[in-house]
Design a protein around this motif. Structure first.
Motif, PDB file in Angstrom:
ATOM      1  N   LEU A   1       0.830  -1.201   0.000  1.00 56.77           N
ATOM      2  CA  LEU A   1       0.000   0.000   0.000  1.00 56.77           C
ATOM      3  C   LEU A   1       0.867   1.256   0.000  1.00 56.77           C
ATOM      4  N   ALA A   2       1.980   1.216   0.710  1.00 62.13           N
ATOM      5  CA  ALA A   2       2.904   2.359   0.708  1.00 62.13           C
ATOM      6  C   ALA A   2       3.506   2.561  -0.676  1.00 62.13           C
ATOM      7  N   ALA A   3       3.818   1.464  -1.367  1.00 67.62           N
ATOM      8  CA  ALA A   3       4.369   1.565  -2.723  1.00 67.62           C
ATOM      9  C   ALA A   3       3.372   2.188  -3.682  1.00 67.62           C
ATOM     10  N   ALA A   4       2.080   1.964  -3.400  1.00 67.04           N
ATOM     11  CA  ALA A   4       1.031   2.535  -4.251  1.00 67.04           C
ATOM     12  C   ALA A   4       0.594   3.917  -3.772  1.00 67.04           C
ATOM     13  N   GLY A   5       1.103   4.351  -2.622  1.00 66.97           N
ATOM     14  CA  GLY A   5       0.708   5.649  -2.077  1.00 66.97           C
ATOM     15  C   GLY A   5      -0.729   5.675  -1.625  1.00 66.97           C
ATOM     16  N   LEU A   6      -1.212   4.560  -1.089  1.00 70.50           N
ATOM     17  CA  LEU A   6      -2.616   4.443  -0.702  1.00 70.50           C
ATOM     18  C   LEU A   6      -2.784   4.305   0.799  1.00 70.50           C
ATOM     19  N   THR A   7      -3.896   4.807   1.303  1.00 70.70           N
ATOM     20  CA  THR A   7      -4.294   4.601   2.691  1.00 70.70           C
ATOM     21  C   THR A   7      -5.602   3.808   2.695  1.00 70.70           C
ATOM     22  N   VAL A   8      -5.581   2.670   3.326  1.00 72.33           N
ATOM     23  CA  VAL A   8      -6.767   1.806   3.389  1.00 72.33           C
ATOM     24  C   VAL A   8      -7.163   1.639   4.852  1.00 72.33           C
ATOM     25  N   LYS A   9      -8.450   1.815   5.127  1.00 72.93           N
ATOM     26  CA  LYS A   9      -8.963   1.635   6.482  1.00 72.93           C
ATOM     27  C   LYS A   9      -9.747   0.325   6.548  1.00 72.93           C
ATOM     28  N   PRO A  10      -9.098  -0.748   7.032  1.00 74.96           N
ATOM     29  CA  PRO A  10      -9.768  -2.049   7.066  1.00 74.96           C
ATOM     30  C   PRO A  10     -10.865  -2.095   8.126  1.00 74.96           C
ATOM     31  N   VAL A  11     -11.860  -2.920   7.879  1.00 72.96           N
ATOM     32  CA  VAL A  11     -12.918  -3.105   8.876  1.00 72.96           C
ATOM     33  C   VAL A  11     -12.506  -4.153   9.903  1.00 72.96           C
ATOM     34  N   THR A  12     -11.458  -4.910   9.594  1.00 70.15           N
ATOM     35  CA  THR A  12     -10.957  -5.904  10.537  1.00 70.15           C
ATOM     36  C   THR A  12      -9.480  -6.177  10.273  1.00 70.15           C
ATOM     37  N   LEU A  13      -8.760  -6.454  11.349  1.00 66.76           N
ATOM     38  CA  LEU A  13      -7.359  -6.860  11.269  1.00 66.76           C
ATOM     39  C   LEU A  13      -7.247  -8.249  11.899  1.00 66.76           C
ATOM     40  N   GLU A  14      -6.788  -9.218  11.118  1.00 62.22           N
ATOM     41  CA  GLU A  14      -6.747 -10.602  11.577  1.00 62.22           C
ATOM     42  C   GLU A  14      -5.331 -11.032  11.935  1.00 62.22           C
ATOM     43  N   GLN A  15      -5.227 -12.084  12.726  1.00 64.68           N
ATOM     44  CA  GLN A  15      -3.938 -12.508  13.267  1.00 64.68           C
ATOM     45  C   GLN A  15      -3.147 -13.448  12.360  1.00 64.68           C
ATOM     46  N   ASP A  16      -3.756 -13.934  11.295  1.00 60.42           N
ATOM     47  CA  ASP A  16      -3.009 -14.704  10.300  1.00 60.42           C
ATOM     48  C   ASP A  16      -3.752 -14.673   8.977  1.00 60.42           C
ATOM     49  N   VAL A  17      -3.098 -15.149   7.936  1.00 60.21           N
ATOM     50  CA  VAL A  17      -3.648 -15.019   6.591  1.00 60.21           C
ATOM     51  C   VAL A  17      -4.887 -15.879   6.398  1.00 60.21           C
ATOM     52  N   LYS A  18      -4.956 -17.029   7.059  1.00 57.73           N
ATOM     53  CA  LYS A  18      -6.129 -17.900   6.919  1.00 57.73           C
ATOM     54  C   LYS A  18      -7.380 -17.226   7.471  1.00 57.73           C
ATOM     55  N   ALA A  19      -7.239 -16.580   8.620  1.00 62.83           N
ATOM     56  CA  ALA A  19      -8.375 -15.881   9.208  1.00 62.83           C
ATOM     57  C   ALA A  19      -8.818 -14.714   8.331  1.00 62.83           C
TER      58      ALA A  19
END
Length: 258
Positions: free
Chosen positions: A161-179
């Motif tokens: 996201l930094a490489a794209a110059g974007l700010t994203v506000k997620p609705v959830t942050l998960e503890q691993d990729v499967k979740a």
């Protein structure tokens, strides 16, 4: 009469002694130290669940009498468990940073990078939010799931996201990729940033490649641990992962060679 009693008295203790000896021998044969499976415990990143499960079966087939037990999860969490004393033979991480936690504690030496992985945008089948590229994730109308920043897939997302110059506000942050991927599979979010290997393994989502993913490629290191309970077996497992058989399983799942 006296002689017969004397012979009986001598014979019975001898028979009992022989029986006890035979029973003791049978007990030794059934003890864990003389029989049963040899145990190997492997901690591995959640994104390796499918591939390492298959590699584990192949390793067991090539090493009769060996039982491989896996603990899959966030690399950061697994590294913390190892440094806190969890009994582990092999650690396979989704990033050098999480492996460094273990090497800094002198619990692993000379890790080897065995595969690489990069992100894709995962969207539900049909792509109801009409996500086409990374910039679409910045829209407040798009519900996005990301991995937490302290875990490898989250750190990779921050870089992309930094490489794209974007700010994203997620609705959830998960503890691993499967979740994180599960949120997409269940239709709870419109998109997520996950590894391409998880998109391929899911079969329930669509993956969208984006160029900034090349700026956030994750190297996966593996190492036998210095306090492994089965050091020789741990080294053999690492060697098996690096072998043509192991590499084939991993590349067929979408991982890249280092």
């Amino acid at each position: 009469m006296y002689r017969r009693l004397t012979r009986w008295a001598l014979t019975v203790p001898l028979a009992v002694g022989l029986l006890a000896g035979a029973t003791a021998c049978g007990s030794d044969d059934d003890s864990p130290s003389s029989g049963g499976d040899k145990k190997l415990t492997v901690f591995a990143a959640a994104s390796l669940t499918g591939t390492f499960t298959e590699i584990g079966r192949k390793f067991e087939a090539a090493h009769p009498g060996v039982k491989v037990t896996f603990n899959f999860g966030s690399s950061a969490t697994l590294a913390q468990q190892i440094t806190q004393g969890a009994p582990v033979d092999v650690f396979a991480s989704a990033s050098p940073a999480t492996m460094k936690t273990v090497t800094d504690a002198s619990l692993a030496a000379s890790p080897t990078t065995f595969v690489r992985n990069k992100l894709q945008i995962a969207v539900p089948t049909g792509n109801p939010a009409k996500v086409d590229d990374l910039a679409d994730l910045a829209s407040p109308k798009v519900k996005v799931a990301l991995c937490a920043e302290q875990v490898p897939c989250g750190a990779a997302a921050v870089k992309a996201l930094a490489a794209a110059g974007l700010t994203v506000k997620p609705v959830t942050l998960e503890q691993d990729v499967k979740a994180t991927l599960t949120k997409v599979e269940l239709g709870e979010v419109d998109a997520a940033l996950v590894y391409k290997t998880d998109v391929l393994a899911s079969g329930k989502v669509t993956g969208i490649a984006f160029p900034e993913a090349d700026k956030a490629i994750n190297d996966y290191p593996i190492s036998a641990l210095t306090k492994a309970g089965s050091p020789d077996l741990a080294k053999q497992f690492v060697d098996f992962v690096l072998s043509p058989d192991g590499v084939t399983v991993l590349t067929q799942a979408g991982f890249d060679k280092p």
